[in-house]
Design a protein around this motif. Structure first.
Motif, PDB file in Angstrom:
ATOM      1  N   THR A 204       0.516  -1.065  -0.225  1.00 46.93           N
ATOM      2  CA  THR A 204      -0.530  -0.152   0.133  1.00 46.93           C
ATOM      3  C   THR A 204       1.000   1.654   0.373  1.00 46.93           C
ATOM      4  O   THR A 204      -0.098   2.683  -0.356  1.00 46.93           O
TER       5      THR A 204
ATOM      6  N   ALA B  51       5.261  -1.424  -9.680  1.00 55.92           N
ATOM      7  CA  ALA B  51       4.933  -0.721  -8.877  1.00 55.92           C
ATOM      8  C   ALA B  51       5.298  -0.883  -7.881  1.00 55.92           C
ATOM      9  O   ALA B  51       4.638  -0.356  -6.599  1.00 55.92           O
ATOM     10  N   GLU B  77       3.105   4.973  -7.000  1.00 54.37           N
ATOM     11  CA  GLU B  77       1.636   5.445  -6.875  1.00 54.37           C
ATOM     12  C   GLU B  77       1.989   6.481  -7.029  1.00 54.37           C
ATOM     13  O   GLU B  77       1.335   8.096  -8.082  1.00 54.37           O
ATOM     14  N   SER B  82      -0.497   2.729 -10.262  1.00 55.61           N
ATOM     15  CA  SER B  82      -1.599   1.383  -9.035  1.00 55.61           C
ATOM     16  C   SER B  82      -1.741   0.329 -10.008  1.00 55.61           C
ATOM     17  O   SER B  82      -2.820  -0.198 -10.063  1.00 55.61           O
ATOM     18  N   VAL B 159      -7.655   0.796  -5.531  1.00 55.39           N
ATOM     19  CA  VAL B 159      -6.667   1.266  -6.597  1.00 55.39           C
ATOM     20  C   VAL B 159      -8.087   2.688  -7.893  1.00 55.39           C
ATOM     21  O   VAL B 159      -7.007   2.944  -7.169  1.00 55.39           O
ATOM     22  N   ARG B 162      -7.058   6.366  -5.699  1.00 57.37           N
ATOM     23  CA  ARG B 162      -5.392   6.925  -5.932  1.00 57.37           C
ATOM     24  C   ARG B 162      -5.738   7.316  -6.407  1.00 57.37           C
ATOM     25  O   ARG B 162      -4.378   8.276  -7.533  1.00 57.37           O
ATOM     26  N   PRO B 164      -5.306   6.746 -10.468  1.00 62.30           N
ATOM     27  CA  PRO B 164      -3.904   6.808 -10.938  1.00 62.30           C
ATOM     28  C   PRO B 164      -4.326   6.805 -12.886  1.00 62.30           C
ATOM     29  O   PRO B 164      -5.494   7.297 -12.976  1.00 62.30           O
ATOM     30  N   VAL B 167      -3.411   1.897 -14.329  1.00 62.38           N
ATOM     31  CA  VAL B 167      -3.632   1.027 -13.650  1.00 62.38           C
ATOM     32  C   VAL B 167      -3.581  -0.138 -14.045  1.00 62.38           C
ATOM     33  O   VAL B 167      -3.757  -0.736 -14.799  1.00 62.38           O
TER      34      VAL B 167
END
Ligand code: ATP
Ligand code: MG
Lengths: 315, 500
Positions: A204, B51, B77, B82, B159, B162, B164, B167
């Motif tokens: 995370t 990631a 991130e 994400s 997800v 965030r 993004p 993804v």
């Protein structure tokens, strides 16, 4: 069914109930329990374990454990009294310098523990058991035998009052406020997440290593404050201080409903757990048991309290 | 215009095992790009490298034209990437809303978590899935109390929260039923129109063909082929994946079971989410449980296995009533249970593959002492027949790819020679070839006399494997379809037919 559901994840409710029962029994055995003087002396006795249990909670929440907290208490104590004695004056400035040195020592111990466990990935139990021995060794090196009385302003303040309330009560209130503040910060969630599922917390994007070190620093800081309290009570240095506090704090944390595996629990629960452990000691003392049975009975009651909480929580 | 993301000759080893030898792909802005391949070919590893969770040994990752190192998930991130983790990145003990915003909690002026804002944002995000969320999925629920599909929805929401630009969905639909998948695809479509790029990993090729613009195929750690979806077909893609032709499953022969006496009879079973469920199952029969996700199928299987309580009704084995309160008792009565929810139900994390396979066998045979040698040979035989890819039986289970882990858990239960086999969405995450092998093994077991109860979130699997299907809705059986009536149309109709 409904009772079990209501208690699910709230072991501290059981602990609270146990505490109330113990207070009633204690009041029955000791008629002057509710006088200010007796309450204050009880709080003075319980306060160190409350503090250490609160600190231990943050480590355990993160899925770790700190067995060195007792040794940190001893080390902080001898550093504080040695620094005060080294300055040589008996005034508030010297006391303050000693306290700051003690707190700094605590933080250093926490950083060291955190570094070993989180950065070098040593097993928490083994690593902190070892650092506990190390810290004790340093404490004995700093002050080989008990002694070195602290100046009067220190212990007088600690034993005295402030705005009509005893200082120990103010400290207790401050602990509760600190727990509340920490609980409202994102950091506590991160600790809990790291203890709940470390890989997921890392994925995370949490800084897992830093969070775990943070837990150890908090534990050490609370232990340092506990040590300063004990120093106010004993008014002198003792390199063997705090011997049984590490395991006592773990029991208090578990009694308060925090899972040893990490990821769930609360520091407020640990406060209750520490008070329960303190009250068990009281009740046994006032029940007039022969001395040789006291430890045995204490063990049995603690075990029953722990088992009760676990059994209820599991349903 | 530069691509949203490019990976070039990425390599990764885990000790001696080569996970990626030459992975490459180009993800254009605003496209949905499929990444497909057999179990253990390296899809998840490549995703984790992009990631920032796993560090590559060599190769380039270029995002928006800039080569990046990506040494941590936080860094990825920050670059708008994400990942939906195949094994999920949720903290079981924490609430849904806390999970969604973990690490990026809204704060008030004092630096405290702004709980109100957090709850409001979480509710707004979950709202989009409300029509298919099922019971009990709300922002305050604990993740460990949710069903597998609900947990996947939470991971999806996490997800999306965030915001993004890129993804990666690593088997995000594995536990979702078609209604949930439809909604999910609609959301992907909307985001795609806004310029978000998706890497979509799935073993369900129909889904790949439904949403993806292009397809990259991986084999043994290497990207071997690229297709434009509109210009190819499934056979071609499957051939590229496995290197030979597809393992097709012929439908189950219709067999008349009415003469045999029942192996398992369930009469009026009730439970937290079951209402008056009755049926009987004969030796050799494969009985499917159909319907929308979470209508009681999994709960029924778990109840029979003693993992969930039944509050009423009777269970008879060979005509004798039995009371099964624990999985241990179930195993001793000859039940086997394969769960698709391997994280929660199956994995002995950190233990060896051998221990993970042998555990059921030990319980079943009441062994106190074991001679690993003999068992080892049998277990590895079953694992081999599913084409499980593992370094050695002593390696830790975590070192396997998701699909290969699932095969280990299947082997665990097949090894006990169960008389009643309970299959709870068992093929989650395993590839097409292994699925066909698995179905063949299940059929062989049935032919040898086992009775099989089979729940799947994929209708095609029910149609392919079952002799008969019970369709569930709200904890009841609302329809029973015989082999001859078993079509996708009828299954869907029955599932919705009596929906409230
Ligand atoms: N942590 C690890 N340690 C050792 N080997 C690993 C580790 N992670 C993955 N592997 C190996 O790398 C290879 C690729 O695994 P990966 O998870 O990327 O496969 P996958 O394509 O996602 O498969 P699946 O379809 O089953 O999810 C596998 O052979 C696996 O055993
Ligand atoms: Mg994978």
């Amino acid at each position: 069914m409904t009772l079990a559901n209501a208690l699910k994840g709230r072991v501290w409710l059981v602990t609270l109930a146990a505490l109330i029962v113990l207070v009633i029994v204690n009041a029955y055995l000791q008629s002057n329990l509710f006088t200010p003087r007796v309450l204050k002396s009880n709080l003075t006795v319980f306060l160190p374990l409350v503090l250490i249990a609160v600190g231990q909670t943050y480590v355990i929440l993160a899925g770790d454990i700190d067995l060195s907290v007792g040794a940190i208490v001893a080390l902080v104590n001898v550093v504080t009294v040695t620094v005060i004695a080294g300055i040589g004056t008996e005034d508030a400035a010297a006391v303050l310098a000693g306290i700051l040195a003690g707190l700094a020592t605590g933080v250093a111990c926490g950083l060291f523990n955190g570094f070993l466990v989180a950065a070098l990935r040593l097993q928490p139990i083994v690593a902190t058991f070892a650092t506990g021995i190390l810290f004790s060794g340093i404490a004995l090196r700093v002050l080989p035998t008990a002694g070195l009385p602290v100046p009067a302003p220190y212990w007088r303040t600690y034993a005295g009052g402030l705005f009509a309330l005893p200082v120990v009560l103010w400290i207790f209130i401050a602990v509760l406020i600190a727990v509340g503040i920490l609980g409202a910060r994102p950091f506590l969630r991160h600790l809990t997440a790291v203890g709940g599922h470390r890989a997921a917390a890392f994925q995370t994007g949490l800084a897992v290593t830093r969070v775990r070190i943070g837990g150890y620093v908090l534990a050490a800081l609370f232990s340092a404050v506990a040590s300063l309290c004990l120093t106010g009570e004993t008014a002198s240095g003792d390199p063997l201080m705090g011997g049984s506090l590490a395991l006592g704090s773990v029991s208090a944390v578990v009694l308060g409903g925090t899972a040893l595996s990490g990821g769930s629990g609360s520091a407020f629960g640990s406060v209750l757990g520490a008070l329960v452990i303190g009250m068990i000691g009281n009740v046994i003392f006032f029940a007039g048991l022969p001395f040789e049975y006291q430890t045995l009975v204490k063990g049995v009651i603690t075990l029953a309290a722990l088992a009760g909480g676990v059994v209820i929580a599991r349903r | 215009m530069t691509a949203a993301l490019t990976a070039r000759s990425v390599q990764k080893r885990f000790g001696a095992a080569v996970a990626l030898s030459n992975a490459a792909l180009t993800l254009e802005r605003g496209e949905v790009h499929a990444l497909v391949g057999a179990n253990g070919c390296g899809k998840s590893t490549l995703s984790k490298i992009i990631a920032g969770t796993v560090q590559r040994d060599s190769g380039d990752i270029v995002v928006n034209g800039a080569p990046l190192v990506l040494s941590s998930p936080a860094e990825a991130e920050a670059n708008g990437i994400s990942l939906f983790y195949q094994e999920l990145s949720l903290i079981p003990q924490m609430s849904v809303e806390d999970n969604i915003f973990l690490g990026r909690e809204p704060r008030n002026g004092a630096g405290f978590v702004d709980r109100k804002a957090l709850a409001k944002k979480a509710d707004a995000l979950l709202q989009r899935f409300a029509p298919v969320a099922g019971r009990g999925l709300n922002s305050k629920a604990r993740v460990s109390d949710l069903s597998p599909d609900q947990r996947q929805i939470v991971e999806i929401v996490k997800v999306l929260a965030r915001d993004p630009d890129v993804v990666i969905f690593d088997e995000a639909t594995a536990a979702l039923d078609h209604r949930q998948v439809e909604l999910f695809f609609r959301i992907i479509g909307e985001m795609k129109d806004k310029g978000v790029s998706f890497l979509f990993i799935s073993h369900r090729l129909a889904e790949v063909f439904a949403v993806c613009d292009r397809i990259t195929v991986m084999r043994n750690g290497e990207s071997v082929d690229d297709f434009v979806t509109a210009e190819t077909d499934m056979d071609t893609v499957v051939r590229a994946m496995v290197g030979d032709i597809a393992h097709d499953l012929d439908p189950a022969p219709s067999t008349d079971f009415t003469s045999a006496s029942a192996r398992l009879v369930v009469q009026g079973a009730r439970g937290q989410r079951l209402q008056d469920v009755s049926f009987s199952l004969r030796p050799g029969e494969i009985l499917g449980l159909g319907g929308l996700q979470g209508q009681g199928q999994s709960i029924l299987l778990q109840s029979l296995f003693g993992a969930e309580p039944l509050t009423g009704g009777r269970v008879l084995i060979e005509g004798r009533p039995v009371v099964v309160r624990t999985p241990r008792a179930a195993v001793r009565h000859g039940f086997g249970y394969v769960s698709g929810d391997r994280g929660r139900d199956s994995a002995l994390q950190g233990r060896s593959i051998f221990e993970n396979m042998a555990i059921a066998e030990w319980v079943a045979e009441r062994r106190r002492l074991v001679w690993p040698g003999r068992l080892q040979a049998r277990l590895s035989e079953i694992a081999q027949s599913l084409n499980t890819k593992y370094p050695s039986l002593d390696a830790p289970i975590d070192a396997l790819s998701g699909g290969n882990q699932q095969k280990v858990f299947i082997a665990r239960w097949l090894a006990t020679n169960p008389v009643v086999l309970l299959l709870d969405d068992p093929t989650k995450g395993i590839d097409l070839a292994a699925k066909a092998d698995f179905f063949r093994l299940v059929r062989n077991l049935a032919a040898a006399g086992a009775a099989v109860l089979f729940y799947s979130s994929e209708d095609a699997e029910l149609i392919g494997l079952c002799h008969r299907v019970l369709v569930f809705n709200s904890g009841r059986i609302v329809a029973e379809l015989e082999r001859a009536e078993l079509t996708s149309f009828n299954l869907t109709g029955a599932a919705y037919g009596s929906a409230a």
